[in-house]
Write a protein that holds these residues in place. Sequence first.
Motif, PDB file in Angstrom:
ATOM      1  N   GLU A 157      46.614  44.175 -16.130  1.00  0.00           N
ATOM      2  CA  GLU A 157      46.823  42.740 -15.953  1.00  0.00           C
ATOM      3  C   GLU A 157      46.791  42.095 -17.333  1.00  0.00           C
ATOM      4  OE1 GLU A 157      44.553  39.944 -12.957  1.00  0.00           O
ATOM      5  OE2 GLU A 157      43.466  40.067 -14.850  1.00  0.00           O
ATOM      6  N   VAL A 158      47.873  41.399 -17.692  1.00  0.00           N
ATOM      7  CA  VAL A 158      47.964  40.825 -19.028  1.00  0.00           C
ATOM      8  C   VAL A 158      48.118  39.311 -18.960  1.00  0.00           C
ATOM      9  CG1 VAL A 158      48.901  42.924 -20.062  1.00  0.00           C
ATOM     10  CG2 VAL A 158      50.471  41.222 -19.131  1.00  0.00           C
ATOM     11  N   SER A 159      47.334  38.631 -19.755  1.00  0.00           N
ATOM     12  CA  SER A 159      47.439  37.188 -19.914  1.00  0.00           C
ATOM     13  C   SER A 159      48.213  36.917 -21.199  1.00  0.00           C
ATOM     14  CB  SER A 159      46.038  36.575 -19.996  1.00  0.00           C
ATOM     15  OG  SER A 159      46.105  35.189 -20.269  1.00  0.00           O
ATOM     16  N   ILE A 160      49.233  36.079 -21.120  1.00  0.00           N
ATOM     17  CA  ILE A 160      50.082  35.787 -22.281  1.00  0.00           C
ATOM     18  C   ILE A 160      49.948  34.304 -22.596  1.00  0.00           C
ATOM     19  CG2 ILE A 160      52.401  35.915 -23.238  1.00  0.00           C
ATOM     20  CD1 ILE A 160      53.055  38.059 -21.180  1.00  0.00           C
ATOM     21  N   VAL A 161      49.401  34.013 -23.778  1.00  0.00           N
ATOM     22  CA  VAL A 161      48.978  32.643 -24.081  1.00  0.00           C
ATOM     23  C   VAL A 161      49.436  32.232 -25.474  1.00  0.00           C
ATOM     24  CG1 VAL A 161      46.963  31.140 -24.440  1.00  0.00           C
ATOM     25  CG2 VAL A 161      46.954  32.824 -22.585  1.00  0.00           C
ATOM     26  N   ARG A 162      49.924  30.997 -25.575  1.00  0.00           N
ATOM     27  CA  ARG A 162      50.188  30.385 -26.877  1.00  0.00           C
ATOM     28  C   ARG A 162      49.150  29.304 -27.113  1.00  0.00           C
ATOM     29  NH1 ARG A 162      55.761  27.667 -27.300  1.00  0.00           N
ATOM     30  NH2 ARG A 162      54.734  25.850 -26.428  1.00  0.00           N
ATOM     31  N   TRP A 163      48.498  29.338 -28.288  1.00  0.00           N
ATOM     32  CA  TRP A 163      47.468  28.351 -28.584  1.00  0.00           C
ATOM     33  C   TRP A 163      48.077  27.213 -29.389  1.00  0.00           C
ATOM     34  CZ3 TRP A 163      42.821  30.081 -26.474  1.00  0.00           C
ATOM     35  CH2 TRP A 163      41.818  29.091 -26.420  1.00  0.00           C
ATOM     36  N   ASN A 164      48.045  26.016 -28.806  1.00  0.00           N
ATOM     37  CA  ASN A 164      48.552  24.809 -29.446  1.00  0.00           C
ATOM     38  C   ASN A 164      47.385  24.010 -30.022  1.00  0.00           C
ATOM     39  OD1 ASN A 164      51.270  25.222 -28.205  1.00  0.00           O
ATOM     40  ND2 ASN A 164      50.136  24.842 -26.328  1.00  0.00           N
ATOM     41  N   PRO A 165      47.646  23.040 -30.870  1.00  0.00           N
ATOM     42  CA  PRO A 165      46.558  22.192 -31.359  1.00  0.00           C
ATOM     43  C   PRO A 165      45.794  21.510 -30.219  1.00  0.00           C
ATOM     44  CG  PRO A 165      48.516  21.857 -32.686  1.00  0.00           C
ATOM     45  CD  PRO A 165      48.925  22.739 -31.543  1.00  0.00           C
ATOM     46  N   GLN A 166      46.489  21.253 -29.087  1.00  0.00           N
ATOM     47  CA  GLN A 166      45.845  20.589 -27.951  1.00  0.00           C
ATOM     48  C   GLN A 166      45.107  21.561 -27.039  1.00  0.00           C
ATOM     49  OE1 GLN A 166      49.188  20.546 -28.511  1.00  0.00           O
ATOM     50  NE2 GLN A 166      49.415  18.586 -29.579  1.00  0.00           N
TER      51      GLN A 166
ATOM     52  N   GLU B 197      42.630  41.224 -17.889  1.00  0.00           N
ATOM     53  CA  GLU B 197      42.182  42.483 -18.496  1.00  0.00           C
ATOM     54  C   GLU B 197      42.527  42.521 -19.982  1.00  0.00           C
ATOM     55  OE1 GLU B 197      42.807  46.247 -16.303  1.00  0.00           O
ATOM     56  OE2 GLU B 197      43.824  44.973 -14.832  1.00  0.00           O
ATOM     57  N   TRP B 198      43.704  41.980 -20.297  1.00  0.00           N
ATOM     58  CA  TRP B 198      44.153  41.905 -21.681  1.00  0.00           C
ATOM     59  C   TRP B 198      44.628  40.483 -21.953  1.00  0.00           C
ATOM     60  CZ3 TRP B 198      44.051  45.718 -25.431  1.00  0.00           C
ATOM     61  CH2 TRP B 198      43.679  46.990 -24.984  1.00  0.00           C
ATOM     62  N   LEU B 199      44.367  40.001 -23.168  1.00  0.00           N
ATOM     63  CA  LEU B 199      44.767  38.658 -23.553  1.00  0.00           C
ATOM     64  C   LEU B 199      45.614  38.749 -24.825  1.00  0.00           C
ATOM     65  CD1 LEU B 199      44.681  35.569 -23.470  1.00  0.00           C
ATOM     66  CD2 LEU B 199      42.374  35.665 -24.488  1.00  0.00           C
ATOM     67  N   PHE B 200      46.905  38.407 -24.690  1.00  0.00           N
ATOM     68  CA  PHE B 200      47.821  38.405 -25.832  1.00  0.00           C
ATOM     69  C   PHE B 200      47.974  36.958 -26.310  1.00  0.00           C
ATOM     70  CE2 PHE B 200      48.593  42.368 -23.740  1.00  0.00           C
ATOM     71  CZ  PHE B 200      48.888  43.253 -24.763  1.00  0.00           C
ATOM     72  N   LEU B 201      47.527  36.695 -27.531  1.00  0.00           N
ATOM     73  CA  LEU B 201      47.435  35.342 -28.062  1.00  0.00           C
ATOM     74  C   LEU B 201      48.396  35.140 -29.223  1.00  0.00           C
ATOM     75  CD1 LEU B 201      43.615  34.482 -28.331  1.00  0.00           C
ATOM     76  CD2 LEU B 201      45.320  33.356 -26.906  1.00  0.00           C
ATOM     77  N   SER B 202      49.071  33.989 -29.223  1.00  0.00           N
ATOM     78  CA  SER B 202      49.941  33.656 -30.340  1.00  0.00           C
ATOM     79  C   SER B 202      49.784  32.182 -30.689  1.00  0.00           C
ATOM     80  CB  SER B 202      51.405  33.949 -29.997  1.00  0.00           C
ATOM     81  OG  SER B 202      51.867  33.061 -28.997  1.00  0.00           O
TER      82      SER B 202
ATOM     83  N   VAL C 209      41.558  41.460 -26.829  1.00  0.00           N
ATOM     84  CA  VAL C 209      42.320  40.306 -27.299  1.00  0.00           C
ATOM     85  C   VAL C 209      43.256  40.765 -28.417  1.00  0.00           C
ATOM     86  CG1 VAL C 209      42.231  38.001 -28.300  1.00  0.00           C
ATOM     87  CG2 VAL C 209      40.444  38.742 -26.699  1.00  0.00           C
ATOM     88  N   VAL C 210      44.550  40.494 -28.254  1.00  0.00           N
ATOM     89  CA  VAL C 210      45.560  40.962 -29.209  1.00  0.00           C
ATOM     90  C   VAL C 210      46.310  39.760 -29.778  1.00  0.00           C
ATOM     91  CG1 VAL C 210      47.556  42.458 -29.547  1.00  0.00           C
ATOM     92  CG2 VAL C 210      45.829  43.058 -27.828  1.00  0.00           C
TER      93      VAL C 210
END
Length: 326
Positions: free
Chosen positions: A204-213, A261-266, A296-297
């Motif tokens: 299970e992969v979480s795909i996330v973009r981190w914004n200033p907000q 299970e996995w968190l892919f962060l950009s 966390v990747v």
Amino acid sequence: MSPLRRVGGLFAAALAALTVAACGASSTDSSATSSAAPAAAPSSAAPAAATREVKDATGTLIKVPAEPKRVVTLTQEDLDAAIALGVTPVGITNGQGIDTPPAYLADKVQGIPVVGNLLQPVIDKVVEVQPDLILAGDMQDQQILDQLRKITPATVVTMAPTDDWKLSFMGIANTLNKLDVAKRVLADYDAEIAEAKGKVKPAEVSIVRWNPQGPSWMEKRQFASFVATDLGLTRPKAQDKDGTAHSMPLSLEALADIDGEWLFLSTLTADGEKALDDVKKTPAFKELKAVKDDHVVSVDGSVWSTRGAPLAAQIVLDDLVKALTG
């Protein structure tokens, strides 16, 4: 070397062979002409270049060169697709959220003039490179489109809001008259996926973009999500939404929605990077399961958060396989 990665090399070899053949043909034609009767004076009217009619992403029929020679790309997806198809543009734009060409394509675009930012061309710079075809991505500004079509009527909107990356790629390939090449590129991608599935266990992969907000998770029909789905991976329940965009930025109280299970962060900007660095120090972030498991990747947002194309898909696939098998 993977099949997809061979596309650029194969094209270069083919181009070299065609160049040699053309030189030989030119030499033969020259000797034949010298022994024949004097040639008639050329007509003052040059023959019109052959054209084809294609339907762009808005459903509009547009005449384009049958063999375009001077292509300008206004998005990195158009640029990525063109390169994957063996086409080197004469003008490109900067990448998403940056003032330079996309870093993952930098070695392939050295020396190519930059004619503006993403979907924000500088008209004078476009004029300078004399395009016979403009790939305009998902351009929706009619005023800019009208200006571009004064430079060349062959200005094509290549992406609709709901198109997945493969559909957009095939549309670009059709515009460039490279459908046969595109089919081979996608077949190579499918072969890569099949090979990778033998290495990667279901996850299970979480795909996330981190914004200033705050963080935004990627919906299932977004580009990187498609690659993950092709690989047989699933998404957390909170992210199981069949959309084509990112969620609204979440508060720290809603961080559970980005867990998996996995968190892919950009990130895409320096402000986003700073916001992510700050939140990593908070108890709420440290309590995420993926954080506790060291799953966390960090990935390149200028690749993962785009609309996608073949070369970007290769990078996302590599990132997923490396993390899940490492």
